[in-house]
Design a protein around this motif. Structure first.
Motif, short mmCIF file in Angstrom:
data_model
loop_
_atom_site.label_atom_id
_atom_site.label_comp_id
_atom_site.label_asym_id
_atom_site.label_seq_id
_atom_site.Cartn_x
_atom_site.Cartn_y
_atom_site.Cartn_z
N SER A 204 142.09 39.14 34.48
CA SER A 204 140.88 39.94 34.42
C SER A 204 141.18 41.24 33.68
CB SER A 204 140.37 40.24 35.84
OG SER A 204 139.22 41.05 35.81
N VAL A 205 140.23 41.71 32.87
CA VAL A 205 140.42 42.92 32.07
C VAL A 205 139.41 43.98 32.49
CG1 VAL A 205 140.40 43.93 29.76
CG2 VAL A 205 141.30 41.62 30.11
N CYS A 206 139.93 45.14 32.88
CA CYS A 206 139.11 46.29 33.24
C CYS A 206 139.42 47.42 32.25
CB CYS A 206 139.41 46.74 34.67
SG CYS A 206 138.47 48.20 35.21
N VAL A 207 138.42 47.83 31.50
CA VAL A 207 138.59 48.87 30.48
C VAL A 207 138.21 50.22 31.08
CG1 VAL A 207 137.78 49.73 28.24
CG2 VAL A 207 138.19 47.29 28.59
N LEU A 208 139.06 51.22 30.85
CA LEU A 208 138.82 52.58 31.31
C LEU A 208 138.63 53.47 30.09
CD1 LEU A 208 141.63 52.88 34.03
CD2 LEU A 208 139.39 51.77 34.21
N ALA A 209 137.45 54.07 29.96
CA ALA A 209 137.18 54.88 28.76
C ALA A 209 136.08 55.89 29.06
CB ALA A 209 136.76 54.00 27.59
N ASP A 210 136.34 57.17 28.80
CA ASP A 210 135.29 58.16 29.00
C ASP A 210 134.25 58.06 27.89
OD1 ASP A 210 135.68 60.38 26.85
OD2 ASP A 210 137.70 60.07 27.61
N HIS A 211 133.12 58.75 28.07
CA HIS A 211 131.97 58.56 27.18
C HIS A 211 132.24 59.01 25.75
CE1 HIS A 211 131.25 62.83 28.25
NE2 HIS A 211 130.71 62.90 27.06
N SER A 212 133.25 59.88 25.54
CA SER A 212 133.53 60.34 24.18
C SER A 212 134.10 59.24 23.29
CB SER A 212 134.51 61.52 24.21
OG SER A 212 135.81 61.11 24.61
N SER A 220 142.09 49.26 13.87
CA SER A 220 142.27 47.86 14.24
C SER A 220 141.56 47.51 15.54
CB SER A 220 143.77 47.55 14.38
OG SER A 220 143.99 46.21 14.73
N SER A 221 140.79 46.41 15.52
CA SER A 221 140.15 45.89 16.73
C SER A 221 141.15 45.03 17.50
CB SER A 221 138.93 45.05 16.38
OG SER A 221 137.95 45.82 15.71
N PHE A 222 141.06 45.10 18.83
CA PHE A 222 141.95 44.24 19.62
C PHE A 222 141.24 43.47 20.73
CE2 PHE A 222 142.33 48.53 21.42
CZ PHE A 222 142.11 48.31 22.78
N LEU A 223 139.96 43.77 21.00
CA LEU A 223 139.24 43.01 22.01
C LEU A 223 137.74 43.16 21.80
CD1 LEU A 223 139.75 41.28 24.59
CD2 LEU A 223 139.35 43.36 25.92
N ASP A 224 137.01 42.03 21.85
CA ASP A 224 135.56 42.06 21.76
C ASP A 224 134.97 42.55 23.08
OD1 ASP A 224 135.60 41.05 19.18
OD2 ASP A 224 135.41 38.96 19.85
N LEU A 225 133.83 43.20 23.01
CA LEU A 225 133.21 43.71 24.22
C LEU A 225 132.85 42.59 25.20
CD1 LEU A 225 130.86 46.59 22.99
CD2 LEU A 225 132.83 46.78 24.52
N HIS A 226 132.42 41.46 24.68
CA HIS A 226 132.00 40.38 25.59
C HIS A 226 133.16 39.77 26.35
CE1 HIS A 226 133.56 37.13 23.05
NE2 HIS A 226 133.01 37.73 22.02
N ALA A 227 134.41 40.10 25.95
CA ALA A 227 135.58 39.61 26.67
C ALA A 227 136.01 40.55 27.79
CB ALA A 227 136.75 39.41 25.69
N VAL A 228 135.29 41.65 27.97
CA VAL A 228 135.63 42.64 29.01
C VAL A 228 134.96 42.24 30.32
CG1 VAL A 228 135.40 45.05 29.71
CG2 VAL A 228 135.91 44.49 27.32
N ASP A 229 135.74 42.15 31.39
CA ASP A 229 135.18 41.81 32.70
C ASP A 229 134.51 43.01 33.35
OD1 ASP A 229 136.18 38.97 33.02
OD2 ASP A 229 138.07 40.01 32.66
N THR A 230 135.20 44.16 33.32
CA THR A 230 134.65 45.38 33.90
C THR A 230 134.95 46.54 32.95
OG1 THR A 230 135.10 44.57 36.13
CG2 THR A 230 134.66 46.92 35.90
N LEU A 231 133.98 47.40 32.72
CA LEU A 231 134.21 48.61 31.95
C LEU A 231 133.77 49.80 32.80
CD1 LEU A 231 133.70 49.22 28.18
CD2 LEU A 231 133.03 50.97 29.84
N ILE A 232 134.68 50.72 33.01
CA ILE A 232 134.39 51.92 33.80
C ILE A 232 134.38 53.12 32.86
CG2 ILE A 232 135.03 53.34 35.77
CD1 ILE A 232 136.59 50.99 36.89
N THR A 233 133.24 53.80 32.80
CA THR A 233 133.11 55.02 32.02
C THR A 233 132.49 56.07 32.93
OG1 THR A 233 132.33 55.97 29.92
CG2 THR A 233 130.86 54.41 31.04
N ASP A 234 132.10 57.21 32.36
CA ASP A 234 131.54 58.27 33.19
C ASP A 234 130.05 58.40 32.95
OD1 ASP A 234 131.12 60.79 31.25
OD2 ASP A 234 132.92 59.72 30.66
N SER A 235 129.41 59.15 33.83
CA SER A 235 127.95 59.27 33.79
C SER A 235 127.43 60.11 32.63
CB SER A 235 127.45 59.87 35.12
OG SER A 235 128.12 61.09 35.39
#
Length: 269
Positions: A204-212, A220-235
């Motif tokens: 399972s892949v969980c991406v951590l990335a702030d809104h910036s 270079s691209s390394f992963l398509d968005l549709h392959a992400v299981d969970t993405l955690i960003t900020d409000s």
């Protein structure tokens, strides 16, 4: 509002809209024309925006720009800590997890260092050092090895080879930029290859990335968005970026800076 808070607000406005006039900033911040102009001059001198006649414009990062770990660690600190606290809720005692290099993933390592009996696979020198110094009972840290990048990631054939045959329950993955078409990107070609190897080792892949990070495209691209299981960003994420993520990733979680591990953090998708 303190001077550093005011300059942060100016930078956020300029980055969100691409540009801002001095008169607009005066109205929004409730300060004098000269104060805004001095702040813009200061931000221009720090290379954070470009001063133009009557206002300021955002600086578009180049695809190959690769800020160092120390420089990135001073940016969006409250957002990164909130994201890390949300991610830490997914880590159970005895789990086997992967943690990629990055300053937000480093905050996750700080948040889980007291979780007992973790096995952590990482290509991040700072993450490995942090967990080693924590001396938590039962922790096992597997450091991949490889060539060290400006962001303190270990990358290249040695790292990829070390990851072959390893299997982790969940990977916590950082990114230099996130874009609808390009997906997750990095300015470093070799780091992209190593990130792909980390993804292959994970259930399972969980991406951590702030809104910036939204709308930024690295070399270079390394992963398509549709392959992400969970993405955690900020409000602080914009409405358009949020819509893109809700359409593409399986689960989107919005962390609220200042609320820590509160259940009030918002989940979407």
């Amino acid at each position: 509002m303190l001077a550093n808070q005011r300059r942060a607000a100016i930078l956020a406005i300029v980055e969100e809209h691409g540009a801002a006039r001095v008169s607009e900033l005066v109205d929004q911040l409730g300060v004098s024309d000269m104060t805004v102009r001095r702040d813009i001059e200061r931000l221009d001198g720090e290379g954070l925006l470009e001063r133009v006649h009557g206002g300021a414009v955002a600086i578009s990062p180049r695809a190959t720009d690769e800020p160092g770990f120390t420089a990135k660690s001073t940016l969006m600190t409250a957002e990164k800590q909130a994201i890390a606290q949300e991610a830490a809720r997914l880590v159970q005692p005895g789990a086997t997890i992967g943690i990629s290099a990055g300053t937000t993933t480093y905050e996750l390592a700080r948040a889980v260092r007291d979780v007992p009996h973790l096995t952590v696979v990482t290509n991040s020198v700072p993450v490995a050092q942090l967990l080693h110094e924590a001396q938590a009972a039962g922790h096992v840290v597997v450091l991949t090895g490889g060539v060290r990048t400006p962001s303190d990631a270990l990358v290249g054939p040695v790292a990829v080879s070390a990851l072959q045959g390893l299997h982790v329950d969940r990977l916590f993955l950082g990114a230099h930029g996130i874009d609808r078409s390009a997906g997750l990107t990095t300015p470093n070609l070799v780091e992209a290859e190593t990130n792909r190897a980390l993804v292959r080792s994970s259930r399972s892949v969980c991406v951590l990335a702030d809104h910036s990070k939204m709308g930024i495209v690295g070399l270079s691209s390394f992963l398509d968005l549709h392959a992400v299981d969970t993405l955690i960003t900020d409000s602080g994420i914009g409405a358009r970026a949020r819509q893109v993520l809700e359409e593409q990733v399986e689960q989107l979680v919005l962390a609220a800076p200042g609320r820590g591990r509160s259940p009030r953090s918002e989940a979407a998708g």
